[in-house]
Design an enzyme around this catalytic site. Structure first.
Site, PDB file in Angstrom:
ATOM      1  N   SER A   1      -9.185 -10.605   8.857  1.00 31.14           N
ATOM      2  CA  SER A   1      -9.975  -9.694   9.674  1.00 31.14           C
ATOM      3  C   SER A   1      -9.514  -9.813  11.122  1.00 31.14           C
ATOM      4  O   SER A   1      -9.129 -10.902  11.571  1.00 31.14           O
ATOM      5  CB  SER A   1     -11.463 -10.048   9.563  1.00 31.14           C
TER       6      SER A   1
ATOM      7  N   ARG B   1       7.605  31.192 -17.803  1.00 30.87           N
ATOM      8  CA  ARG B   1       7.876  30.248 -16.706  1.00 30.87           C
ATOM      9  C   ARG B   1       6.890  30.515 -15.592  1.00 30.87           C
ATOM     10  O   ARG B   1       6.650  31.664 -15.239  1.00 30.87           O
ATOM     11  CB  ARG B   1       9.315  30.374 -16.182  1.00 30.87           C
TER      12      ARG B   1
END
Length: 349
Positions: free
Chosen positions: A271, A310
């Protein structure tokens, strides 16, 4: 020169697998397809052996004009037309006609993707195996230790570390077996020509496909241009793997809470303001990657809606989503193995 990865990607993307989805890797795979296609067509009598040899030589020494590829991609929505145009410029007129003969962009891109997934799968299987073994080894040293089980986030009844480890380990074996079995369905050649019926190969499409598959060491399949279920299934499996690891990470983060202390993690994250803290960073990342891939799995499912023969939209969606899913899954497996190495179980207080 490749750009450096972003800071957050060093946390969330696996570099070994990311290399398989780089621009260089994609272009190399497309060229590998084109060379193998030329050889297969020469064997079938569609082009001359001399043309196939010329294509092989040109591809081996080819350096693409990246700016031209970017321009072509922006215009065409796919890189193959520009790439083939540049490579044709390296060939004589007759050999240029033989390059990409009968094929379409999707044949090159899909087969190129499959070639790269074929390299990613062994990496994933190796990591699944290593993680499973590491968890089993942890059970051999700490498995008999009693710990409290929790149901619905409340203390339930005592059981053992071995019982807890089983909830993390057993899914890994199933997922590894599923991934191994998927190779046969997924790692197949794509060859259909413009409309997916192989009519552009002058009656020799099936023969060319057989020879192409053999040359690329892929399975043989009919054209699957608009049939995306194997791709989506593979993405779903990536979400299952990362989700399994997310459960592992969530459990470890809960067990490592200061108030619980069933697990101690060596080398936790620091921290910036509380020196006493050791944050379960790797466990937290497993949860984040699991949630990320769960969301992407839903997005990839949209690629099943492949209009007619497609779809530019569904196809583009795959390019955006699937590589991230494979890279984050690879990263999650590496993080999981590292997390096991940090874990020490504590006797109940």
């Amino acid at each position: 020169m490749s750009a450096m990865p972003s800071l957050v990607h060093t946390l969330t993307r696996d570099p070994e697998i990311a290399a398989l989805f780089s621009d260089d890797a994609e272009l190399a795979a497309i060229l590998e397809f084109e060379v193998a296609l030329a050889d297969a067509e020469a064997d079938a009598g569609l082009i001359s052996p001399a043309a196939a040899a010329a294509i092989r030589r040109a591809a081996a020494g080819f350096t693409p004009d990246r700016a031209g590829l970017v321009e072509g991609l922006a215009s065409d929505g796919v890189v193959v037309p520009a790439l083939i145009g540049q490579l044709r410029a390296e060939l004589g007129p007759e050999d240029a006609k033989a390059l990409h003969f009968g094929a379409t962009s999707q044949d090159a891109i899909d087969t190129g993707l499959i070639l790269r997934l074929g390299k990613a799968i062994p990496i994933l299987i190796e990591r699944l195996t290593a993680l499973e073994k590491a968890l089993i080894a942890l059970g051999e040293t700490s498995g008999a230790m009693p710990i409290m089980a929790h149901t619905r986030m409340q203390a339930a009844l005592p059981f053992t570390v071995r019982d807890k480890l089983a909830t993390w380990t057993e899914p890994l074996a199933r997922l590894r077996a599923t991934l191994d079995a998927m190779r046969r369905r997924l790692l197949v050649v794509q060859l259909g020509g413009p409309t997916g019926d192989r009519s552009s190969f002058m009656g020799k499409g099936d023969e060319v496909a057989r020879r192409l598959a053999a040359l690329l060491d892929l399975g043989l399949a009919s054209a699957w241009h608009s049939q995306r279920d194997p791709i989506v299934e593979f993405g779903a499996l990536m979400a299952l793997i990362s989700g399994t690891l997310g459960k592992f990470g969530a459990d470890v983060a809960l067990m490592a809470q200061s108030e619980v202390k069933q697990v101690t993690l060596t080398g936790g994250g620091r921290s910036s303001s509380m020196a006493h803290k050791s944050n379960p960073v790797k466990a937290e990342l497993l949860v984040a990657l699991a949630r990320y891939n769960a969301g992407l799995a839903g997005t990839l499912q949209q690629a099943m809606i492949h209009e007619n023969e497609r779809s530019g939209a569904a196809w583009t969606l795959e390019w955006m989503v699937l590589p991230d899913m494979v890279m984050t899954t690879g990263k999650a497996l590496a993080l999981g193995l590292a997390l096991v190495g940090q874990m020490e179980f504590a006797q109940p207080r």
